[in-house]
Motif scaffolding. Sequence first.
Motif, PDB file in Angstrom:
ATOM      1  N   VAL A  20      11.627   3.165 -11.058  1.00 16.02           N
ATOM      2  CA  VAL A  20      11.362   2.513  -9.770  1.00 16.02           C
ATOM      3  C   VAL A  20       9.884   2.178  -9.569  1.00 16.02           C
ATOM      4  O   VAL A  20       9.540   1.465  -8.628  1.00 16.02           O
ATOM      5  CB  VAL A  20      11.862   3.377  -8.579  1.00 16.02           C
ATOM      6  CG1 VAL A  20      13.363   3.572  -8.668  1.00 16.02           C
ATOM      7  CG2 VAL A  20      11.132   4.701  -8.481  1.00 16.02           C
ATOM      8  N   TRP A  21       9.026   2.685 -10.447  1.00 12.72           N
ATOM      9  CA  TRP A  21       7.588   2.459 -10.316  1.00 12.72           C
ATOM     10  C   TRP A  21       7.273   0.991 -10.610  1.00 12.72           C
ATOM     11  O   TRP A  21       7.816   0.417 -11.547  1.00 12.72           O
ATOM     12  CB  TRP A  21       6.845   3.353 -11.305  1.00 12.72           C
ATOM     13  CG  TRP A  21       5.422   3.606 -10.925  1.00 12.72           C
ATOM     14  CD1 TRP A  21       4.342   2.917 -11.367  1.00 12.72           C
ATOM     15  CD2 TRP A  21       4.923   4.616 -10.065  1.00 12.72           C
ATOM     16  NE1 TRP A  21       3.199   3.420 -10.823  1.00 12.72           N
ATOM     17  CE2 TRP A  21       3.528   4.472 -10.015  1.00 12.72           C
ATOM     18  CE3 TRP A  21       5.525   5.630  -9.326  1.00 12.72           C
ATOM     19  CZ2 TRP A  21       2.719   5.311  -9.256  1.00 12.72           C
ATOM     20  CZ3 TRP A  21       4.724   6.462  -8.571  1.00 12.72           C
ATOM     21  CH2 TRP A  21       3.342   6.301  -8.533  1.00 12.72           C
ATOM     22  N   PRO A  22       6.410   0.346  -9.829  1.00 11.34           N
ATOM     23  CA  PRO A  22       6.084  -1.062 -10.069  1.00 11.34           C
ATOM     24  C   PRO A  22       5.450  -1.264 -11.450  1.00 11.34           C
ATOM     25  O   PRO A  22       4.528  -0.547 -11.820  1.00 11.34           O
ATOM     26  CB  PRO A  22       5.072  -1.400  -8.976  1.00 11.34           C
ATOM     27  CG  PRO A  22       5.116  -0.290  -8.002  1.00 11.34           C
ATOM     28  CD  PRO A  22       5.699   0.899  -8.678  1.00 11.34           C
ATOM     29  N   VAL A  23       5.968  -2.226 -12.206  1.00 10.99           N
ATOM     30  CA  VAL A  23       5.446  -2.498 -13.546  1.00 10.99           C
ATOM     31  C   VAL A  23       4.392  -3.607 -13.513  1.00 10.99           C
ATOM     32  O   VAL A  23       3.682  -3.818 -14.490  1.00 10.99           O
ATOM     33  CB  VAL A  23       6.566  -2.876 -14.545  1.00 10.99           C
ATOM     34  CG1 VAL A  23       7.483  -1.690 -14.773  1.00 10.99           C
ATOM     35  CG2 VAL A  23       7.357  -4.074 -14.065  1.00 10.99           C
ATOM     36  N   ARG A  24       4.298  -4.305 -12.412  1.00 16.81           N
ATOM     37  CA  ARG A  24       3.274  -5.339 -12.219  1.00 16.81           C
ATOM     38  C   ARG A  24       2.289  -4.839 -11.181  1.00 16.81           C
ATOM     39  O   ARG A  24       2.512  -3.821 -10.536  1.00 16.81           O
ATOM     40  CB  ARG A  24       3.913  -6.632 -11.732  1.00 16.81           C
ATOM     41  CG  ARG A  24       4.837  -7.230 -12.743  1.00 16.81           C
ATOM     42  CD  ARG A  24       5.313  -8.577 -12.267  1.00 16.81           C
ATOM     43  NE  ARG A  24       6.157  -9.158 -13.289  1.00 16.81           N
ATOM     44  CZ  ARG A  24       7.273  -9.794 -13.051  1.00 16.81           C
ATOM     45  NH1 ARG A  24       7.689  -9.946 -11.818  1.00 16.81           N
ATOM     46  NH2 ARG A  24       7.981 -10.286 -14.029  1.00 16.81           N
TER      47      ARG A  24
END
Length: 122
Positions: A80-84
Amino acid sequence: MRLYNKSIKVTTVKKEDSQRLLDDLLGQESRPSDFRGQLGEDDAEAFKWILKAIKAQSKISLAELDLLFEADYGDDIRAVWPVRGVTRTDLDPLITEYATKNFKETLAEAVSWHLVGLKLPK
């Protein structure tokens, strides 16, 4: 419009910073809610915006991240962690906090200030 635009500062939590915070979080023993208090001012602000992005995109709160962390579900946190990079909007109210809601409210607040005789910023 110009006054409103001066009040809104759009910046980005860089992808590298987001990844570093995730690695730091998963590499220590404190829950995410406790981890936030261990960060410096800039990282704490970035962490706050990352949490907002997770909540907006995945509907997962900080308390729920704590539960995932306590259950040792690091892969689920990674998922769920933002990859951008995360876009963040910092408000720098020149009139009132409410005037940063949108440009129409900036105009309304400016007119209000003018009518009661308060001096507006240039």
